[in-house]
Design a protein around this motif. Structure first.
Motif, PDB file in Angstrom:
ATOM      1  N   LEU A  76       0.848  -1.143  -0.124  1.00  0.00           N
ATOM      2  CA  LEU A  76       0.143   0.022   0.015  1.00  0.00           C
ATOM      3  C   LEU A  76       0.866   1.272   0.088  1.00  0.00           C
ATOM      4  O   LEU A  76       0.378   2.340   0.291  1.00  0.00           O
ATOM      5  CB  LEU A  76      -0.838  -0.078   1.161  1.00  0.00           C
ATOM      6  N   HIS A  77       2.136   1.226  -0.266  1.00  0.00           N
ATOM      7  CA  HIS A  77       3.109   2.335  -0.306  1.00  0.00           C
ATOM      8  C   HIS A  77       3.268   3.273   1.254  1.00  0.00           C
ATOM      9  O   HIS A  77       3.216   4.348   1.127  1.00  0.00           O
ATOM     10  CB  HIS A  77       2.716   3.228  -1.218  1.00  0.00           C
ATOM     11  N   CYS A  78       3.055   2.405   2.213  1.00  0.00           N
ATOM     12  CA  CYS A  78       3.253   2.765   3.642  1.00  0.00           C
ATOM     13  C   CYS A  78       2.392   4.090   3.877  1.00  0.00           C
ATOM     14  O   CYS A  78       2.766   5.146   3.807  1.00  0.00           O
ATOM     15  CB  CYS A  78       4.725   3.138   3.783  1.00  0.00           C
ATOM     16  N   PRO A  79       1.081   3.879   3.997  1.00  0.00           N
ATOM     17  CA  PRO A  79       0.230   5.099   4.243  1.00  0.00           C
ATOM     18  C   PRO A  79       0.630   5.390   5.727  1.00  0.00           C
ATOM     19  O   PRO A  79       1.360   4.813   6.597  1.00  0.00           O
ATOM     20  CB  PRO A  79      -1.117   4.326   4.293  1.00  0.00           C
ATOM     21  N   LYS A  80       0.198   6.693   6.042  1.00  0.00           N
ATOM     22  CA  LYS A  80       0.376   7.236   7.426  1.00  0.00           C
ATOM     23  C   LYS A  80       0.154   6.197   8.438  1.00  0.00           C
ATOM     24  O   LYS A  80      -0.961   5.613   8.501  1.00  0.00           O
ATOM     25  CB  LYS A  80      -0.345   8.662   7.546  1.00  0.00           C
ATOM     26  N   PHE A  81       1.098   6.114   9.469  1.00  0.00           N
ATOM     27  CA  PHE A  81       1.002   5.637  10.677  1.00  0.00           C
ATOM     28  C   PHE A  81       0.123   6.411  11.908  1.00  0.00           C
ATOM     29  O   PHE A  81       0.569   7.279  12.235  1.00  0.00           O
ATOM     30  CB  PHE A  81       2.234   4.901  11.215  1.00  0.00           C
ATOM     31  N   TRP A  82      -0.847   5.764  12.194  1.00  0.00           N
ATOM     32  CA  TRP A  82      -1.631   6.453  13.382  1.00  0.00           C
ATOM     33  C   TRP A  82      -1.557   5.748  14.663  1.00  0.00           C
ATOM     34  O   TRP A  82      -1.959   4.732  14.822  1.00  0.00           O
ATOM     35  CB  TRP A  82      -3.220   6.420  12.806  1.00  0.00           C
ATOM     36  N   PRO A  83      -0.899   6.164  15.645  1.00  0.00           N
ATOM     37  CA  PRO A  83      -0.578   5.402  16.894  1.00  0.00           C
ATOM     38  C   PRO A  83      -2.243   4.961  17.520  1.00  0.00           C
ATOM     39  O   PRO A  83      -2.052   3.995  18.225  1.00  0.00           O
ATOM     40  CB  PRO A  83       0.083   6.551  17.822  1.00  0.00           C
ATOM     41  N   LEU A  84      -3.097   5.828  17.277  1.00  0.00           N
ATOM     42  CA  LEU A  84      -4.343   5.526  17.883  1.00  0.00           C
ATOM     43  C   LEU A  84      -4.808   4.024  17.343  1.00  0.00           C
ATOM     44  O   LEU A  84      -5.524   3.461  18.186  1.00  0.00           O
ATOM     45  CB  LEU A  84      -5.408   6.571  17.724  1.00  0.00           C
ATOM     46  N   ALA A  85      -4.568   3.834  16.279  1.00  0.00           N
ATOM     47  CA  ALA A  85      -5.106   2.400  15.594  1.00  0.00           C
ATOM     48  C   ALA A  85      -4.533   1.326  16.266  1.00  0.00           C
ATOM     49  O   ALA A  85      -4.906   0.250  16.330  1.00  0.00           O
ATOM     50  CB  ALA A  85      -4.836   2.433  14.084  1.00  0.00           C
TER      51      ALA A  85
END
Length: 366
Positions: A76-85
């Motif tokens: 997926l081309h490294c989408p933004k990492f969200w810590p809450l997830a």
């Protein structure tokens, strides 16, 4: 009526998605079917192997899950990492440490049936009523939605009366059954068995403990998607820190799985400390654990896709009810955990209730 759609797919526009609702439904239901089959079968590879108290097994399983999610993230081309997830992954991993005790006390089939029912009700309620700060899902036919959820709850009660015959695992040799790490150098000379706390329970206590743990695990499983839904729901709020976040659910699978792996690692480290650096590590559970984790990770990715194309209030009843049927078939035809005309009739009655219940809940949205 509020629905969740991808903001993009290949072209990056909303029009391509809105104009292909039939394709979205097909992809959503196909993803749901794959999830059902794999979730109902992912513990089969490890069923015949001794996993001790399950702490080492769950760490191997979660490591495999993280590896699969990493590959998906790269695709997926490294989408933004969200810590809450990651919080959703932490919640799931907490429920997952109870899986081995559940399977040892009430069996794979019944255990999965109970936690799937609790999972269904929790996930459905959080999506339907907007619990934990997420937006409530609006359904076109609320009476079908409520009736379907009620049938699912009734089936969960029926499952509690199904009796299982869980046999101890017999391994080929003592050397293969022995843990890699012993309490002392001479431990193998003084000890012939390595019983976990589950093995010491009476049949009645096993049933009580297994059912309680299965219900608790199901509740935790039902909450694991809440952080992702929260991020998506607040993406259109310009004042939110999640403004502009992706509407494609699969973009969050790496964050979710990272929470799973980090939490399971923390639990395993605590376990090693409690065991005074002498954890029970069973070598024969390593490869089956990786296979089990691989199957689960694929099923979970398909669930993220089903949430994306169908919405959580539709996908939860289907994906949480279906694996129970698959697991029960394994329990009846392969592992022989469920026997007797009475149990078969109860299972048949439960399935006759939960399947239309899940379908009613799903069709209330469509």
């Amino acid at each position: 009526m509020k629905t969740r759609h991808m903001d993009y797919w290949i072209t990056g526009t909303n029009n391509s998605v809105i104009g292909n609702n039939d394709t979205n439904l097909a992809l959503g239901f196909t993803s749901s079917i794959i999830s059902v089959v794999l979730f109902g079968s992912n513990f089969v590879p490890v069923k015949k192997f001794d996993t001790g108290d399950g702490m080492f097994f769950q760490w191997i399983l979660c490591a495999s899950i993280w590896i699969v999610s990493l590959v998906v993230n790269i695709i997926l081309h490294c989408p933004k990492f969200w810590p809450l997830a990651m919080v959703g992954g932490c919640v799931w991993a907490t429920g997952n440490i109870t899986v081995v005790p559940i399977v040892k006390t009430v069996g794979l089939g019944l255990g999965l049936l109970i936690w799937a029912s609790a999972n269904l009700l929790t996930g459905w309620a959080s999506s339907r009523f907007g619990m934990f700060g997420i937006d409530p899902e609006v359904v076109a036919k609320p009476y079908l939605n409520y009736f379907g959820a009620g049938l699912s709850a009734l089936s969960a009660i029926i499952f509690l009366f199904v009796k299982t015959d869980v046999k101890c695992v017999t391994l080929p040799s003592a050397s293969e059954a022995a843990p890699l790490l012993r309490n002392s150098i001479n431990h193998s000379e003084n000890t012939t068995t390595d019983e976990s706390w589950v093995d010491k329970l009476s049949p009645l206590k096993k049933r009580i403990v297994g059912c309680v743990l299965a219900i608790g695990a199901g509740i935790l499983y039902g909450c694991c998607f809440v952080p992702v839904l929260y991020i998506k729901d607040h993406s259109k709020n310009n004042e939110s820190i999640y403004a502009g976040s992706s509407q494609f659910d699969l973009d969050y699978v790496f964050s979710h799985s990272s929470g799973i792996f980090l939490t399971s690692t923390a639990y395993f480290v605590i376990y090693c400390a409690v065991m005074k650096n002498h954890p029970k590590v069973y070598p024969e559970a390593i490869l089956p654990g990786f296979i089990s984790g691989f199957l689960w990770a694929i099923a979970n990715c398909c669930w993220f896709l089903a949430n994306n194309y169908l919405s959580a209030v539709v996908s939860f009843p289907i994906i949480t009810a279906g694996p129970g049927l698959i697991a029960a078939m394994w329990g009846v035809f392969v592992f022989k955990e469920i026997k007797g005309l009475r149990n078969y009739l109860l299972l048949g009655l439960a399935f006759c209730i939960i399947l239309p219940g899940s379908l009613l809940t799903a069709f209330s949205k469509i």
